[in-house]
Design a protein around this motif. Structure first.
Motif, PDB file in Angstrom:
ATOM      1  N   ARG A 123      11.265  12.268 -12.387  1.00  0.00           N
ATOM      2  CA  ARG A 123      10.081  13.032 -11.963  1.00  0.00           C
ATOM      3  C   ARG A 123       8.858  12.136 -11.868  1.00  0.00           C
ATOM      4  NH1 ARG A 123      11.794  17.065 -15.774  1.00  0.00           N
ATOM      5  NH2 ARG A 123      10.204  16.233 -17.153  1.00  0.00           N
ATOM      6  N   GLN A 124       8.676  11.267 -12.867  1.00  0.00           N
ATOM      7  CA  GLN A 124       7.522  10.369 -12.851  1.00  0.00           C
ATOM      8  C   GLN A 124       7.628   9.366 -11.713  1.00  0.00           C
ATOM      9  OE1 GLN A 124       7.820   8.838 -16.823  1.00  0.00           O
ATOM     10  NE2 GLN A 124       6.497  10.422 -17.684  1.00  0.00           N
ATOM     11  N   TYR A 125       8.812   8.839 -11.479  1.00  0.00           N
ATOM     12  CA  TYR A 125       9.027   7.848 -10.426  1.00  0.00           C
ATOM     13  C   TYR A 125       8.761   8.446  -9.046  1.00  0.00           C
ATOM     14  CZ  TYR A 125      11.335   4.208  -7.703  1.00  0.00           C
ATOM     15  OH  TYR A 125      11.605   3.215  -6.802  1.00  0.00           O
ATOM     16  N   LYS A 126       9.161   9.688  -8.868  1.00  0.00           N
ATOM     17  CA  LYS A 126       8.992  10.363  -7.573  1.00  0.00           C
ATOM     18  C   LYS A 126       7.515  10.488  -7.198  1.00  0.00           C
ATOM     19  CE  LYS A 126       9.569  14.762  -7.363  1.00  0.00           C
ATOM     20  NZ  LYS A 126      10.102  16.120  -7.371  1.00  0.00           N
ATOM     21  N   ASN A 127       6.638  10.598  -8.195  1.00  0.00           N
ATOM     22  CA  ASN A 127       5.211  10.796  -7.940  1.00  0.00           C
ATOM     23  C   ASN A 127       4.428   9.496  -7.780  1.00  0.00           C
ATOM     24  OD1 ASN A 127       5.377  13.596  -7.996  1.00  0.00           O
ATOM     25  ND2 ASN A 127       5.242  13.635 -10.226  1.00  0.00           N
ATOM     26  N   LEU A 128       5.084   8.344  -7.897  1.00  0.00           N
ATOM     27  CA  LEU A 128       4.396   7.066  -7.767  1.00  0.00           C
ATOM     28  C   LEU A 128       4.173   6.713  -6.296  1.00  0.00           C
ATOM     29  CD1 LEU A 128       6.368   4.941 -10.369  1.00  0.00           C
ATOM     30  CD2 LEU A 128       4.104   5.940 -10.663  1.00  0.00           C
ATOM     31  N   TYR A 129       3.119   5.942  -6.047  1.00  0.00           N
ATOM     32  CA  TYR A 129       2.895   5.410  -4.710  1.00  0.00           C
ATOM     33  C   TYR A 129       3.982   4.377  -4.404  1.00  0.00           C
ATOM     34  CZ  TYR A 129      -1.723   7.543  -4.883  1.00  0.00           C
ATOM     35  OH  TYR A 129      -2.748   8.435  -4.969  1.00  0.00           O
ATOM     36  N   ASP A 130       4.223   4.140  -3.129  1.00  0.00           N
ATOM     37  CA  ASP A 130       5.313   3.250  -2.714  1.00  0.00           C
ATOM     38  C   ASP A 130       5.158   1.832  -3.263  1.00  0.00           C
ATOM     39  OD1 ASP A 130       6.538   5.288  -1.349  1.00  0.00           O
ATOM     40  OD2 ASP A 130       5.700   4.728   0.608  1.00  0.00           O
ATOM     41  N   ASN A 131       3.925   1.294  -3.246  1.00  0.00           N
ATOM     42  CA  ASN A 131       3.739  -0.078  -3.719  1.00  0.00           C
ATOM     43  C   ASN A 131       3.917  -0.167  -5.237  1.00  0.00           C
ATOM     44  OD1 ASN A 131       1.411   1.330  -4.185  1.00  0.00           O
ATOM     45  ND2 ASN A 131       0.054  -0.107  -3.152  1.00  0.00           N
ATOM     46  N   VAL A 132       3.556   0.870  -5.978  1.00  0.00           N
ATOM     47  CA  VAL A 132       3.780   0.894  -7.423  1.00  0.00           C
ATOM     48  C   VAL A 132       5.271   1.074  -7.700  1.00  0.00           C
ATOM     49  CG1 VAL A 132       3.262   2.105  -9.578  1.00  0.00           C
ATOM     50  CG2 VAL A 132       1.461   1.784  -7.871  1.00  0.00           C
ATOM     51  N   ALA A 133       5.942   1.904  -6.921  1.00  0.00           N
ATOM     52  CA  ALA A 133       7.384   2.117  -7.088  1.00  0.00           C
ATOM     53  C   ALA A 133       8.152   0.809  -6.867  1.00  0.00           C
ATOM     54  CB  ALA A 133       7.876   3.195  -6.131  1.00  0.00           C
ATOM     55  N   ALA A 134       7.689  -0.013  -5.938  1.00  0.00           N
ATOM     56  CA  ALA A 134       8.336  -1.312  -5.708  1.00  0.00           C
ATOM     57  C   ALA A 134       8.183  -2.209  -6.941  1.00  0.00           C
ATOM     58  CB  ALA A 134       7.738  -1.987  -4.480  1.00  0.00           C
ATOM     59  N   ASP A 135       7.008  -2.170  -7.576  1.00  0.00           N
ATOM     60  CA  ASP A 135       6.798  -2.944  -8.803  1.00  0.00           C
ATOM     61  C   ASP A 135       7.655  -2.407  -9.945  1.00  0.00           C
ATOM     62  OD1 ASP A 135       4.985  -4.600  -7.520  1.00  0.00           O
ATOM     63  OD2 ASP A 135       3.239  -3.437  -8.161  1.00  0.00           O
ATOM     64  N   VAL A 136       7.844  -1.087 -10.003  1.00  0.00           N
ATOM     65  CA  VAL A 136       8.713  -0.483 -11.015  1.00  0.00           C
ATOM     66  C   VAL A 136      10.154  -0.933 -10.785  1.00  0.00           C
ATOM     67  CG1 VAL A 136       9.663   1.688 -11.888  1.00  0.00           C
ATOM     68  CG2 VAL A 136       7.216   1.499 -11.452  1.00  0.00           C
ATOM     69  N   ASP A 137      10.585  -0.967  -9.535  1.00  0.00           N
ATOM     70  CA  ASP A 137      11.941  -1.434  -9.219  1.00  0.00           C
ATOM     71  C   ASP A 137      12.144  -2.876  -9.691  1.00  0.00           C
ATOM     72  OD1 ASP A 137      12.500   1.000  -8.050  1.00  0.00           O
ATOM     73  OD2 ASP A 137      12.113   0.292  -5.998  1.00  0.00           O
ATOM     74  N   ALA A 138      11.127  -3.712  -9.484  1.00  0.00           N
ATOM     75  CA  ALA A 138      11.213  -5.104  -9.933  1.00  0.00           C
ATOM     76  C   ALA A 138      11.278  -5.168 -11.465  1.00  0.00           C
ATOM     77  CB  ALA A 138      10.021  -5.897  -9.414  1.00  0.00           C
ATOM     78  N   ALA A 139      10.515  -4.307 -12.141  1.00  0.00           N
ATOM     79  CA  ALA A 139      10.531  -4.270 -13.603  1.00  0.00           C
ATOM     80  C   ALA A 139      11.891  -3.807 -14.121  1.00  0.00           C
ATOM     81  CB  ALA A 139       9.426  -3.355 -14.125  1.00  0.00           C
ATOM     82  N   VAL A 140      12.496  -2.837 -13.445  1.00  0.00           N
ATOM     83  CA  VAL A 140      13.820  -2.355 -13.843  1.00  0.00           C
ATOM     84  C   VAL A 140      14.853  -3.466 -13.685  1.00  0.00           C
ATOM     85  CG1 VAL A 140      15.680  -0.757 -13.225  1.00  0.00           C
ATOM     86  CG2 VAL A 140      13.341   0.083 -13.415  1.00  0.00           C
TER      87      VAL A 140
END
Length: 93
Positions: free
Chosen positions: A13-30
């Motif tokens: 749910r939290q990931y779905k609400n992130l902006y695309d550029n922040v989601a890309a940084d989250v993917d890199a962190a994962v």
């Protein structure tokens, strides 16, 4: 042998609400956490099972909370978000 990564409903749910550029940084962190699960900082007290990996996105500090299950080599992604109220929200649920 690498770790398998699973998402909890809260994380999704939290990931779905992130902006695309922040989601890309989250993917890199994962990916970073999946490569080296011990990189996170273990919490104490109520959140003793939780490890937290800190990273920056768009000039803001974000936290990625996860639980490590070594016997089955599994990482459960619990939460992601800015530092503000991160731990309070985790304790609530």
């Amino acid at each position: 042998m690498s770790y398998r990564v699973e998402q909890t409903r809260r994380f999704a749910r939290q990931y779905k609400n992130l902006y695309d550029n922040v989601a890309a940084d989250v993917d890199a962190a994962v990916e970073t956490v999946a490569g080296n699960p011990a990189i996170g900082e273990r919490k104490k007290g109520d959140l003793a099972d939780l490890l937290v990996f800190k990273f920056r996105s768009q000039g803001q500090l974000y936290l990625l909370g996860y639980i490590l299950d070594d016997p089955v080599r599994l990482i459960y992604l619990e939460a992601v978000g800015p530092h503000e109220n991160f731990y309070r929200d985790l304790k609530r649920n």
